[in-house]
Every structure is written in C-alpha cells, then in structure tokens.
Design a protein around this motif. Structure first.
Motif, PDB file in Angstrom:
ATOM      1  N   MET A  61       0.861  -1.181   0.000  1.00 17.43           N
ATOM      2  CA  MET A  61       0.000   0.000   0.000  1.00 17.43           C
ATOM      3  C   MET A  61       0.900   1.235   0.000  1.00 17.43           C
ATOM      4  O   MET A  61       1.934   1.253   0.664  1.00 17.43           O
ATOM      5  CB  MET A  61      -0.933   0.012   1.216  1.00 17.43           C
ATOM      6  CG  MET A  61      -1.904   1.192   1.225  1.00 17.43           C
ATOM      7  SD  MET A  61      -3.156   1.074   2.557  1.00 17.43           S
ATOM      8  CE  MET A  61      -4.207  -0.243   1.909  1.00 17.43           C
TER       9      MET A  61
ATOM     10  N   ARG B 139       1.880   9.017  -4.169  1.00 17.73           N
ATOM     11  CA  ARG B 139       1.088   7.781  -4.116  1.00 17.73           C
ATOM     12  C   ARG B 139       0.218   7.569  -5.354  1.00 17.73           C
ATOM     13  O   ARG B 139       0.018   6.425  -5.791  1.00 17.73           O
ATOM     14  CB  ARG B 139       0.226   7.747  -2.861  1.00 17.73           C
ATOM     15  CG  ARG B 139      -0.863   8.807  -2.783  1.00 17.73           C
ATOM     16  CD  ARG B 139      -1.605   8.743  -1.456  1.00 17.73           C
ATOM     17  NE  ARG B 139      -2.686   9.703  -1.360  1.00 17.73           N
ATOM     18  CZ  ARG B 139      -2.542  10.966  -0.994  1.00 17.73           C
ATOM     19  NH1 ARG B 139      -1.335  11.419  -0.684  1.00 17.73           N
ATOM     20  NH2 ARG B 139      -3.590  11.776  -0.936  1.00 17.73           N
ATOM     21  N   SER B 140      -0.309   8.641  -5.941  1.00 18.25           N
ATOM     22  CA  SER B 140      -1.184   8.482  -7.114  1.00 18.25           C
ATOM     23  C   SER B 140      -0.409   7.959  -8.315  1.00 18.25           C
ATOM     24  O   SER B 140      -0.900   7.102  -9.060  1.00 18.25           O
ATOM     25  CB  SER B 140      -1.838   9.832  -7.466  1.00 18.25           C
ATOM     26  OG  SER B 140      -2.682  10.250  -6.419  1.00 18.25           O
TER      27      SER B 140
ATOM     28  N   GLU C  84       0.240   4.334  -7.710  1.00 13.12           N
ATOM     29  CA  GLU C  84      -0.971   3.549  -7.968  1.00 13.12           C
ATOM     30  C   GLU C  84      -1.099   3.214  -9.449  1.00 13.12           C
ATOM     31  O   GLU C  84      -1.439   2.081  -9.823  1.00 13.12           O
ATOM     32  CB  GLU C  84      -2.202   4.315  -7.500  1.00 13.12           C
ATOM     33  CG  GLU C  84      -3.513   3.576  -7.693  1.00 13.12           C
ATOM     34  CD  GLU C  84      -4.712   4.374  -7.198  1.00 13.12           C
ATOM     35  OE1 GLU C  84      -5.767   3.749  -6.945  1.00 13.12           O
ATOM     36  OE2 GLU C  84      -4.599   5.607  -7.072  1.00 13.12           O
TER      37      GLU C  84
ATOM     38  N   GLU D 165      -0.250  -0.456  -9.820  1.00 15.80           N
ATOM     39  CA  GLU D 165      -1.610  -0.952  -9.577  1.00 15.80           C
ATOM     40  C   GLU D 165      -1.786  -1.351  -8.119  1.00 15.80           C
ATOM     41  O   GLU D 165      -2.268  -2.450  -7.799  1.00 15.80           O
ATOM     42  CB  GLU D 165      -1.939  -2.121 -10.514  1.00 15.80           C
ATOM     43  CG  GLU D 165      -1.922  -1.742 -11.991  1.00 15.80           C
ATOM     44  CD  GLU D 165      -2.321  -2.889 -12.899  1.00 15.80           C
ATOM     45  OE1 GLU D 165      -2.546  -4.007 -12.380  1.00 15.80           O
ATOM     46  OE2 GLU D 165      -2.419  -2.672 -14.118  1.00 15.80           O
ATOM     47  N   ALA D 166      -1.376  -0.472  -7.236  1.00 13.94           N
ATOM     48  CA  ALA D 166      -1.448  -0.736  -5.798  1.00 13.94           C
ATOM     49  C   ALA D 166      -2.426   0.219  -5.131  1.00 13.94           C
ATOM     50  O   ALA D 166      -2.595   1.359  -5.576  1.00 13.94           O
ATOM     51  CB  ALA D 166      -0.067  -0.577  -5.177  1.00 13.94           C
ATOM     52  N   PRO D 167      -3.085  -0.202  -4.062  1.00 13.02           N
ATOM     53  CA  PRO D 167      -3.976   0.697  -3.324  1.00 13.02           C
ATOM     54  C   PRO D 167      -3.173   1.770  -2.600  1.00 13.02           C
ATOM     55  O   PRO D 167      -1.976   1.602  -2.323  1.00 13.02           O
ATOM     56  CB  PRO D 167      -4.679  -0.234  -2.332  1.00 13.02           C
ATOM     57  CG  PRO D 167      -3.711  -1.362  -2.142  1.00 13.02           C
ATOM     58  CD  PRO D 167      -3.047  -1.554  -3.471  1.00 13.02           C
ATOM     59  N   THR D 168      -3.831   2.876  -2.294  1.00 12.85           N
ATOM     60  CA  THR D 168      -3.158   3.989  -1.623  1.00 12.85           C
ATOM     61  C   THR D 168      -3.954   4.455  -0.412  1.00 12.85           C
ATOM     62  O   THR D 168      -5.133   4.126  -0.259  1.00 12.85           O
ATOM     63  CB  THR D 168      -2.978   5.186  -2.582  1.00 12.85           C
ATOM     64  OG1 THR D 168      -4.266   5.710  -2.928  1.00 12.85           O
ATOM     65  CG2 THR D 168      -2.242   4.782  -3.844  1.00 12.85           C
TER      66      THR D 168
END
Length: 251
Positions: free
Chosen positions: A53, A59-60, A63, A67-70
């Motif tokens: 995460m 972080r955007s 993502e 392809e990871a959650p933030t």
C-alpha cells in the motif's frame, strides 16, 4: 504473508515490510531523486512482500505504475503512530515539503487535522535551505542551534525573504548558532500554532524526518509545555502505517 508500505515523499522514499502480526521485518530508505518511480522500483526489488500500500505525495503515480492501493498521509501517520504509542491523541508530522497537525480519537481514527502544504515555510526544506545558508550540514544544524541559549528573531517565514535576512545577519557578524536557533524557533512557533488549533493538551508524537532534529524536539516541548514523543525511526512512520493498513485490508 508479508505486507509492505511505501511512503513516496518529496525528499525521500521509505519502505517498511511487516508480517501478518504487524511486526517489522524489513525497512529501507532512499532519496526521491528525479524519477520517483524508478527509485521506488529499485528499493522494492530488494524487498520480499505479498501486498503493498502506498502513501505520500507520489502515491497516485505509484498507484498507476504498480496498480497498488493507496492511503492518505494523514491516515498513514495516524496508524503508524498508534502502533508505537497506542494512547497518543496528537501527532505532528513535519516532512520535506509540508507539515501536519493531527488530532486522534480514542480508537486511533483521525478526528481533526490541519496541514501546511502551500509553501516551504515550517518544513524540512526550509530548515535545509537555512542550514546551507549558514554553512551547517543538515545533520548538525539542530545540534549547533542547541549549543546556545540565545536566539535572534527572524521576522520572515517566507523561504526567500528569510534566506535574505539570514545573509544580512551573517554580514553583520551575528553568531551563526544564534541565527540557527532563531530559525528553529520560528518553525516551532508555526507548528505550535497548528497543534493548538487541533489539540490543546496531552503529549505530542513527532514524526517525519524533521523529528530527528534535536533542537526542534527541545524547543517544541518548551513552547508547548507538553511532552514530545518521538518514534524510534520517525521518518518511517508513514510507511509503517501504510503497511499496517495493508494488513488490515487483506481478505
């Protein structure tokens, strides 16, 4: 399983890996550089984890690239602080480009926060520029400022004008340590104002890279009349929080 949290800040990138119980098994840090995603990829290549995460200003982009959650920095720091200090109700995070004062509820959730992200005043970048202007290394800046009990009043918090003011004071032969102490105190007063607006009493957990500065810790405690608590590695608090939230989000 192992869970990673990555905090992509303006000045540095931190990664923390925890196990399913939340215990830290690995952590690493690098400069953000000119290509944050390349630096993040290099840092993660040396880590073993199953889920990740991201938090921090980058972080955007992370993502999209991974392809990871933030999660927001506010929530990440709140979670990281709760791991180290379960009873904490107030957090001060000062990083490279912004500062945040956060009030927490009894269960650790964010109750209220205030953030300065519109200028470098009161941030690590401000202190870094002022240290360079005075001829001090960043690591020694706080120690040098603590070496005197006197300080000079710095009238401007704008980085450009403050740098000019410092240069003028040096030209007048003023003591560099006293100037350094005055600069630290100007940042402390700004941070104290933010803290008082979100939480008026109790201990304050100080996170972010600036929490490694001993002068900031001492002057904050004196200014606020409140205990200042610093995690073992304050610059990793956001990444730790993101890793713990990744654990909690796992099916």
């Amino acid at each position: 399983m192992r869970f990673a949290g990555i905090d992509i800040g303006s000045r540095s990138i931190e990664v923390v890996v925890v196990d399913a119980a939340g215990a830290i098994v690995n952590r690493a840090q690098t400069d953000t550089g000119f290509d944050p995603m390349a630096e993040a990829k290099r840092l993660l290549a040396a880590m073993r984890f199953d889920r990740i995460m991201a938090t921090g200003y980058g972080r955007s982009l992370f993502e999209l690239s991974f392809e990871a959650p933030t999660v927001t920095e506010i929530k990440a720091h709140a979670r990281g602080v709760r791991q180290a200090f379960p009873e904490a109700r107030t957090v001060l995070d000062i990083g490279g480009q912004d500062s945040k004062a956060i009030a927490l509820q009894a269960d650790g959730r964010v109750k209220k926060f205030e953030m300065n992200d519109r200028c470098a005043a009161g941030t690590g970048k401000f202190l870094e520029i002022m240290a360079r202007t005075l001829g001090f290394g960043v690591a020694a800046f706080g120690r040098e400022a603590l070496a005197t009990e006197r300080d000079l009043t710095i009238s401007s918090m704008c980085t450009v004008f403050a740098e000019s003011e410092v240069t003028s004071l040096i030209a007048k032969g003023r003591d560099r340590r006293e100037i350094a102490r005055g600069l630290h105190l100007s940042v402390v007063r700004r941070a104290a104002g933010m803290l008082q607006r979100v939480s008026a009493d109790g201990a304050v957990v100080f996170t972010g890279g600036v929490a490694c500065n001993p002068c900031m810790r001492v002057l904050l405690e004196r200014q606020l009349g409140r205990e200042i608590l610093v995690p073992e590695a304050p610059q990793f608090t956001g990444a730790l929080g993101a890793a713990l939230l990744a654990v909690e989000a796992a099916p």
